[in-house]
Design a protein around this motif. Structure first.
Motif, PDB file in Angstrom:
ATOM      1  N   GLU A   4      12.564   8.887  14.604  1.00 26.07           N
ATOM      2  CA  GLU A   4      11.501   7.978  14.207  1.00 26.07           C
ATOM      3  C   GLU A   4      10.246   8.211  15.043  1.00 26.07           C
ATOM      4  OE1 GLU A   4      11.611   4.749  12.006  1.00 26.07           O
ATOM      5  OE2 GLU A   4      12.524   6.486  11.106  1.00 26.07           O
ATOM      6  N   ILE A  12       6.113   8.577  13.777  1.00 29.10           N
ATOM      7  CA  ILE A  12       4.995   7.648  13.970  1.00 29.10           C
ATOM      8  C   ILE A  12       3.687   8.379  14.322  1.00 29.10           C
ATOM      9  CG2 ILE A  12       4.181   5.713  15.371  1.00 29.10           C
ATOM     10  CD1 ILE A  12       6.216   4.928  13.327  1.00 29.10           C
ATOM     11  N   TYR A  48       2.382  10.038  11.306  1.00 33.40           N
ATOM     12  CA  TYR A  48       1.798   9.078  10.371  1.00 33.40           C
ATOM     13  C   TYR A  48       0.339   8.786  10.731  1.00 33.40           C
ATOM     14  CZ  TYR A  48       0.487   4.673   8.343  1.00 33.40           C
ATOM     15  OH  TYR A  48      -0.221   3.699   7.695  1.00 33.40           O
ATOM     16  N   SER A 102      -2.972   9.944   8.560  1.00 35.69           N
ATOM     17  CA  SER A 102      -3.741   8.866   7.947  1.00 35.69           C
ATOM     18  C   SER A 102      -5.164   8.818   8.455  1.00 35.69           C
ATOM     19  CB  SER A 102      -3.104   7.509   8.242  1.00 35.69           C
ATOM     20  OG  SER A 102      -1.876   7.414   7.627  1.00 35.69           O
ATOM     21  N   ILE A 139      -4.830   8.138   3.137  1.00 32.43           N
ATOM     22  CA  ILE A 139      -4.109   6.935   3.561  1.00 32.43           C
ATOM     23  C   ILE A 139      -2.963   6.641   2.614  1.00 32.43           C
ATOM     24  CG2 ILE A 139      -4.334   4.475   4.015  1.00 32.43           C
ATOM     25  CD1 ILE A 139      -7.185   4.958   4.845  1.00 32.43           C
ATOM     26  N   PHE A 164       0.994   7.224   3.388  1.00 31.38           N
ATOM     27  CA  PHE A 164       1.788   6.004   3.412  1.00 31.38           C
ATOM     28  C   PHE A 164       3.038   6.147   2.549  1.00 31.38           C
ATOM     29  CE2 PHE A 164       2.343   1.397   2.470  1.00 31.38           C
ATOM     30  CZ  PHE A 164       2.804   1.126   3.733  1.00 31.38           C
ATOM     31  N   PHE A 224       5.374   7.975   4.519  1.00 31.56           N
ATOM     32  CA  PHE A 224       5.967   7.156   5.575  1.00 31.56           C
ATOM     33  C   PHE A 224       7.063   6.250   5.026  1.00 31.56           C
ATOM     34  CE2 PHE A 224       6.269   3.295   8.040  1.00 31.56           C
ATOM     35  CZ  PHE A 224       6.544   3.815   9.274  1.00 31.56           C
ATOM     36  N   VAL A 225       6.772   5.575   3.914  1.00 30.71           N
ATOM     37  CA  VAL A 225       7.774   4.643   3.388  1.00 30.71           C
ATOM     38  C   VAL A 225       9.023   5.404   2.939  1.00 30.71           C
ATOM     39  CG1 VAL A 225       8.237   2.943   1.610  1.00 30.71           C
ATOM     40  CG2 VAL A 225       6.080   2.919   2.777  1.00 30.71           C
ATOM     41  N   PHE A 253      10.839   6.446   6.088  1.00 31.07           N
ATOM     42  CA  PHE A 253      11.342   5.278   6.816  1.00 31.07           C
ATOM     43  C   PHE A 253      12.587   4.731   6.115  1.00 31.07           C
ATOM     44  CE2 PHE A 253      10.820   0.661   8.050  1.00 31.07           C
ATOM     45  CZ  PHE A 253      11.195   0.859   9.357  1.00 31.07           C
ATOM     46  N   LEU A 254      12.534   4.691   4.790  1.00 30.21           N
ATOM     47  CA  LEU A 254      13.710   4.244   4.045  1.00 30.21           C
ATOM     48  C   LEU A 254      14.885   5.177   4.313  1.00 30.21           C
ATOM     49  CD1 LEU A 254      15.038   2.447   1.967  1.00 30.21           C
ATOM     50  CD2 LEU A 254      14.145   3.914   0.183  1.00 30.21           C
ATOM     51  N   LEU A 273      16.306   4.555   7.728  1.00 23.73           N
ATOM     52  CA  LEU A 273      17.085   3.317   7.855  1.00 23.73           C
ATOM     53  C   LEU A 273      18.456   3.481   7.215  1.00 23.73           C
ATOM     54  CD1 LEU A 273      14.329   0.687   7.260  1.00 23.73           C
ATOM     55  CD2 LEU A 273      15.725   0.887   9.277  1.00 23.73           C
ATOM     56  N   LEU A 274      18.502   4.199   6.093  1.00 24.84           N
ATOM     57  CA  LEU A 274      19.808   4.450   5.489  1.00 24.84           C
ATOM     58  C   LEU A 274      20.679   5.244   6.455  1.00 24.84           C
ATOM     59  CD1 LEU A 274      18.785   5.278   1.826  1.00 24.84           C
ATOM     60  CD2 LEU A 274      19.878   3.221   2.665  1.00 24.84           C
TER      61      LEU A 274
END
Lengths: 462, 499
Positions: free
Chosen positions: B145, B149, B152, B156, B164, B168, B171-172, B175-176, B179-180
Motif C-alpha cells: 500500500e 500512495i 497516487y 494526480s 485526477i 483515481f 487508485f480505487v 485499493f479494492l 483490501l481483498l
C-alpha cells in the motif's frame, strides 16, 4: 469510580463557574484542567489507586477494558478541548455551561464503560443522551439546530422506551429475576420468548444509539444540524461509548447464545455499511459526508459485536481510539472554516500546507491506509470477524465498502492538493500557532498508533 | 563492512525512505534534483554490492542471506522481517537501477514543486523495495500500500488534464484489490500452524507456506490474492485503468509504474500466490492462461491502431505482461526461469521506450503518431537507439528479450501446445505494431515538426547507451541472471507438488 465522580463534580464546578468567569476564554482553561484531573484520576484507578470507595453493590464493575476505554475517551476529549475549546464561543455566550454539559456526558461515558446491571446501563445511556439533546440545540437562533435537537430528542426518547421495555422483559424472563448482566447469562440454551423479545428490543435501542442502519435516520440530520463543535464530540466519544456499552452487554449477557442472534447483527452490519458508504459518496458538504461516514464506521465497529471474541475486544478499543482521534482532527480543521463544502477545501495545500498535510493524514486514517491508526483498526475488526469464521461474505462485502469509502475521502484530498483555490471561499482560515502544534501532535498520534498498535492493546493484558 | 550492522534489505528500504523525506525540505530545485540522483545512486551501489553476497551455491534455501527480523507486533505474530532470495536480489536491483536512470534522464524536465515530486518518487522507491524484500505477510501488505500512495499523489498532481479522474480510478481499483488480499492474508493467517509461544498464528512467510488449507478453501482464497495481483499487473480483464493512467501521467511516474511497479504484481504471484495455493493453481491454471492469452492478443491488436504514443506503449506493455502472466501459470522450470529473466528485461526495455517517447514528445511537442514523421533524418542517433530498443521489444535474437521470451514460450509449449501457438501469434503482432510505429515516426516523409528535433542531450545519450548496453549484454550472456534466480525457481517448484 474516580472518573464518574470527578466528571460529575467538574460538571457542577463548570456550571457554577459560569457565574464567576469574567473572560470568555477562562472556561476553556478550567475545562482543560478538569479533563486532565479526570484523566489522571482514571489512570490512578487503573494502576490501583481509587480515591473513592463507594459500595455500589456490584452494580458497577471497573475492569481494565472499561478503564482503558475511559482513558481513550478522556484523551480524545482533551485533544478536542485543546483544538476547539475556543470555538464554543461561536455557539453562544454560555460557554461555561456547554463545557459543563460535556462533563456530564463524560460521566455517562464512564458509567457506560463500567455498568454491571441493566439499570446502570439505562442510567448511563440517559446521562449520556440528555446533555447531548441540549448541546445539539445549543445554537438557539439556528433553526436547523433546533430541528435536529427536537428530532434527536423525540427519537432518542422512543428508543429509550424500547430499551426499558427490553430491560423489563429480560428481567422477567431470566430465572434468577436479576438485573445483573452476568447473572442473565443463561448458558448455551435456546432463547426463550421473553428473553428473545427483550434482546431484540435492547438491540434496536442500542443500534439507535450507535446510529446503525436501519435505525440511523436521525444521525445525518443531527450531525449536520448541530454546531460543528458539538458534532465532533457527539460523533466520536459519545458514539463509541455507546458501542462499548453495546459490546459489554451483549458479550457478557448474551455471548453464550451468540449464534442465535448473530444473523440480526449480520443484517444490521451489512445495511449500515451499505447505506453509510453509498450515501456518503453523494454528499457535497464535508460535514454531512462525515456524518454518513460515521455511519459506515459504525458498520465496521458492528463487526466486533458480530465476532464477540478477544480480538474483537481489542479491535473495539483500538477502533474507538483511531476513529475518535482522526475524526476530532479532521473536524478541528472543518470548524475553523466558514464553508463546509468540498470546494471549501480546494487549494488548501497552497494556502495552509500544515492544515492540508494533517487533514490528509486524518482522511487517510479514516480510509484505512497502512501506517495510520485507521488501518490497524480495520485490520483488527476484520481479523476478529475472520477468526469467528462464520459469514465470510460479510467481510468481503465490508472491504468493498471500504474501497467505496476511499471515493469520498479522497475527493477531499483531491480538493486539498490538486484543485486550485476558489477565490472568496475559506480564504482566511485563522489558526493560532498552538492549534497547529496540537494538530501535528494529533496527526503524529495517528501515525504512532498505526505503527505500534500495542500502545493501546497491550494495556488490556497489563 | 556494509551489510554487517544493517543488512542489505534494510539499507535498500531506508536509504530512499529517509532521503525521500529529506527531499521534501530542500527548497532549491536544482539541488533537490542532484540530491535525488545521489540518493538513487547510493541505493544502486548498495544493491550492486549486495549482488556479491548472494552466495547461491552454498545456501540453496529460501531467504538464506541477509535475513533479519525485528519484533514488531508479537501479540499477533507479526514481525518486521525482511530478506532476499534470488528473485529478491533481481527485483531490488531492477528498482535500484531504474531510479537513477529516471532521475538522470528527466533532469532537464521542469516540474512545479519539484521537491515534493522527487520526495514522493523516492518514497515510492522505498515502498517497492519493501514489497520485494518483505518476508512477513502483514509487512508485505504495508509496503504494497505504501508504494501505491506516493504514486497516487505523483500521478494526480503532475500530468495531463484528466489525470485526477484516471489516477483515481486506478487508485480505487488497486485499493479494492489490496483490501481483498488483506482478507486473504488474514484468512491464511488463521490457518497457519502455531510457531511461537506468544501467539497461535504467524504472518511469517514460511508459516504461510505451511498453512493448512483444504483444496476447497484454497480455491476461493486464491481469488482474493489473484485479483489484487491481477489488477496491479494488469491481467485482462482488470487492465482498463492502465492506458488512461499512462496517457495522463507525467513521464517519470509512468516510467516508475511500468518498469518497476507492475513487477510487484508478478512478484506477488510468484512469492505469495503459487506456493500458498498450489491446489487452486492446479485447478485454475488453464483458465488464467487463457485470460492472459486473450489479453495478449487483444492488447496487441489495440496497439496496432493506437495513434497516441503513450497509449501505444501502454498497450504494448499490457501485451508483454500478459505473456509473463501466462508463463507464470505454466509452472514449469523453463517458463519460470524465463519469467525471472523477462521481469528484468521488460523493466529495462519499457523504461527505454518511455525515455524515447519522452524525448520525442519534448522535442516536437506532439505525441500523435500520425503527425510525426522522418525523425531519423534530424536525429539519427535517437533513431539508432530506438531501433535497437524496438528490436529488443520484438525479441529478436541478440537482444535480451529473445532469451527470456524463448524460455517463456517454451514453458507455455510444455504446458499446452495450442496456448503456445497463440502466444507466438502475440509475438508476431508485437513485431507488426512496433515496426509500424517506427516506420511512421522515424522514417517516411519528414515534416516541419521533425525540423524542430535537435540533438539529444548528453544525459539522455548516456542513459540510452547504458540501457542499450544492458540489452545487448543480457541478450548475449544472460547466465548471471539465470544463475541468480535458479534457486528461487527450484524452491518454488519443490513447494508446488509437495502440497
Amino acid at each position: 469510580m474516580n472518573a464518574i465522580i470527578l466528571s460529575a463534580l467538574w460538571g457542577v464546578v463548570m456550571m457554577l463557574g459560569g457565574v464567576f468567569f469574567k473572560k470568555s476564554t477562562t472556561p476553556k482553561y478550567w475545562a482543560i484542567a478538569g479533563i486532565i484531573i479526570i484523566l489522571a484520576g482514571n489512570l490512578l484507578e487503573f494502576f490501583g489507586h481509587p480515591f473513592f470507595n463507594v459500595d455500589t453493590k456490584g452494580m458497577l464493575r471497573f475492569d481494565s477494558f472499561g478503564l482503558i476505554f475511559n482513558s481513550i475517551a478522556f484523551i480524545s476529549t482533551l485533544l478536542f478541548f485543546l483544538l476547539n475549546g475556543r470555538d464554543f464561543e461561536k455557539i453562544g455566550i454560555h460557554v461555561s455551561e456547554y463545557f459543563s454539559l460535556i462533563f456530564f456526558v463524560l460521566c455517562g461515558v464512564s458509567i457506560l464503560s463500567s455498568f454491571n446491571t441493566l439499570l446502570m446501563l439505562f442510567l448511563g445511556i440517559e446521562i449520556l443522551s440528555i446533555p447531548l439533546y441540549i448541546l445539539t440545540g445549543s445554537e438557539k437562533r439556528n433553526l436547523k439546530g433546533n430541528e435536529a435537537s427536537l428530532k434527536y430528542f423525540l427519537m432518542g426518547a422512543f428508543s429509550t422506551g424500547l430499551m426499558l421495555m427490553g430491560i423489563a422483559l429480560i428481567y422477567g424472563g431470566n430465572s434468577l429475576g436479576s438485573f445483573y448482566i452476568d447473572a442473565i447469562n443463561l448458558g448455551s440454551g435456546h432463547l426463550s420468548v421473553l428473553i428473545g423479545v427483550g434482546l431484540v428490543l435492547i438491540l434496536v435501542a442500542m443500534a439507535f444509539k450507535v446510529s446503525a442502519a436501519p435505525f440511523h435516520f436521525w444521525a445525518p440530520d443531527v450531525y449536520d444540524g448541530a454546531p460543528a463543535v458539538v458534532t465532533s464530540f457527539m460523533m466520536t466519544i459519545a458514539k463509541v461509548a455507546a458501542f462499548v456499552a453495546f459490546f459489554r452487554l451483549f458479550s457478557t449477557s448474551f455471548g453464550s447464545m451468540h449464534y442465535q442472534w448473530q444473523t440480526l447483527i449480520v443484517i444490521i452490519t451489512a445495511a449500515t455499511l451499505l447505506i453509510g458508504n453509498i450515501t456518503a459518496v453523494f454528499q457535497i458538504s464535508v460535514k454531512r459526508m462525515l456524518a454518513y461516514s460515521s455511519i459506515s464506521h459504525a458498520g465496521f465497529m458492528m463487526f466486533t459485536l458480530f465476532a464477540l471474541n478477544t480480538t474483537a475486544k481489542e479491535g473495539l478499543l483500538f477502533y474507538a481510539a483511531a476513529y475518535s482521534i482522526a475524526t476530532i482532527g479532521i473536524f478541528a480543521v472543518i470548524i475553523k472554516m466558514s464553508d463546509y463544502s468540498i470546494e471549501g477545501f480546494n487549494g488548501l495545500g497552497k494556502r495552509q500546507p500544515l492544515l492540508a498535510l494533517t487533514s490528509t493524514i486524518f482522511l487517510l486514517s479514516l480510509t484505512g491506509i497502512p501506517l495510520t491508526a485507521g488501518f490497524m483498526a480495520k485490520f483488527y475488526v476484520l481479523m476478529a470477524a475472520v477468526k469467528d469464521g462464520h459469514q465470510l461474505w460479510l467481510v468481503i462485502f465490508a472491504v468493498i465498502c471500504a474501497a467505496i469509502s476511499a471515493i469520498y475521502y479522497f475527493r477531499v484530498i483531491q480538493a486539498i492538493y490538486f484543485k486550485d483555490p476558489v477565490p472568496g471561499v475559506n480564504e482566511n482560515i485563522a489558526v493560532s500557532q498552538g492549534f497547529e502544534w496540537i494538530l501535528v501532535i494529533t496527526a503524529g498520534l495517528i501515525i504512532l498508533l498505526g505503527i505500534l498498535p500495542g500502545l493501546v492493546i497491550d494495556w488490556l493484558y497489563y | 563492512m556494509l551489510g554487517t550492522y544493517f543488512t542489505f534489505p534494510e539499507l535498500l528500504i531506508w536509504i530512499p525512505f529517509i532521503t525521500g523525506i529529506i527531499a521534501f525540505f530542500i527548497r532549491n530545485g536544482n539541488s533537490v534534483k542532484t540530491f535525488a540522483i545521489i540518493s538513487s545512486i547510493a541505493t544502486l551501489a548498495v544493491s550492486v554490492i549486495s549482488l556479491f553476497y548472494t552466495d547461491v551455491a552454498h545456501h540453496p534455501e529460501f531467504f538464506y542471506y541477509n535475513n533479519v527480523s525485528y519484533v514488531w507486533m508479537p501479540y499477533i505474530g507479526s514481525s518486521f522481517s525482511v530478506g532476499m532470495d534470488g528473485m529478491g536480489f533481481l527485483l531490488t536491483f531492477l528498482t535500484a537501477l531504474a531510479f537513477p536512470l529516471i532521475f538522470i534522464v528527466t533532469n532537464k524536465s521542469e516540474y512545479k514543486n519539484i521537491n515534493s515530486f522527487v520526495g514522493l518518487l523516492l518514497l515510492a522507491q522505498a515502498g517497492m523495495m519493501g514489497v520485494f524484500v518483505a518476508t512477513d505477510a502483514l509487512l508485505f501488505y504495508f509496503f504494497w500500500e505504501l508504494a501505491l500512495i506516493p504514486v497516487y499523489f505523483l500521478c494526480s498532481r503532475w500530468g495531463g488534464e484528466k489525470r485526477i479522474q484516471s489516477t483515481f480510478k486506478f487508485f480505487v481499483y488497486t485499493f479494492l484489490g489490496s483490501l481483498l488480499m488483506l482478507i486473504g492474508i488474514i484468512y491464511v493467517y488463521m490457518h497457519t500452524p502455531s510457531v511461537s509461544p506468544d501467539s497461535d498464528h504467524s504472518f511469517y512467510i514460511n508459516a504461510f507456506y505451511n498453512a493448512i488449507l483444504s483444496p476447497r478453501q484454497q480455491e476461493w482464497v486464491f481469488w482474493l490474492f489473484f485479483i489484487a495481483f491481477a489488477i496491479k499487473i494488469p491481467i485482462f480483464p482488470f487492465h482498463t485503468w492502465q492506458p488512461d493512467v499512462y496517457e495522463q501521467s507525467n513521464y517519470p511516474s509512468v516510467m516508475v509504474m511500468s518498469s518497476v511497479m507492475v513487477k510487484m504484481g508478478l512478484f506477488g504471484l510468484i512469492r505469495w500466490l503459487l506456493p500458498i495455493f498450489p491446489a487452486a493453481v492446479a485447478k485454475y491454471d488453464h483458465f488464467i492462461i487463457i485470460l492472459c492469452i486473450i489479453g495478449l492478443l487483444y492488447a496487441s491488436c489495440i496497439a496496432l491502431y493506437q495513434n497516441d504514443l503513450k497509449r501505444f506503449v501502454a498497450w504494448s506493455s499490457i501485451a508483454h505482461l500478459a505473456l509473463i502472466g501466462a508463463a507464470i501459470f505454466s509452472t514449469n522450470r523453463l517458463g519460470l526461469q524465463g519469467v525471472m529473466l523477462e521481469m528484468l528485461n521488460h523493466g529495462i526495455n519499457i523504461l527505454a521506450l518511455w525515455i524515447i517517447v519522452d524525448i520525442i514528445n519534448k522535442k516536437t511537442g506532439v505525441r500523435k503518431i500520425s503527425e510525426l514523421g522522418g525523425l531519423a533524418i534530424k536525429s539519427p542517433a535517437l533513431a539508432i537507439f530506438f531501433v535497437i530498443i524496438a528490436f529488443a521489444n520484438i525479441a529478436l535474437p541478440l537482444s535480451n528479450s529473445f532469451v527470456s521470451e524463448f524460455l517463456m514460450l517454451n514453458g507455455i509449449f510444455d504446458f499446452n501446445k495450442w496456448y503456445a501457438a497463440f502466444a507466438c501469434l502475440g509475438v508476431v503482432l508485437s513485431a507488426v505494431y512496433i515496426l509500424n510505429m517506427i516506420q511512421k515516426t522515424f522514417f517516411g516523409k519528414s515534416n516541419e515538426l521533425a525540423e524542430k528535433a535537435q540533438k539529444m542531450s548528453t544525459s539522455q545519450f548516456i542513459v540510452l547507451s547504458v540501457i542499450v548496453g544492458a540489452i545487448l549484454f543480457l541478450g548475449i550472456y544472460p547466465d548471471p541472471v539465470i544463475h541468480l534466480t535458479e534457486s528461487t525457481v527450484s524452491g518454488l517448484l519443490a513447494r508446488i507438488p509437495l502440497k
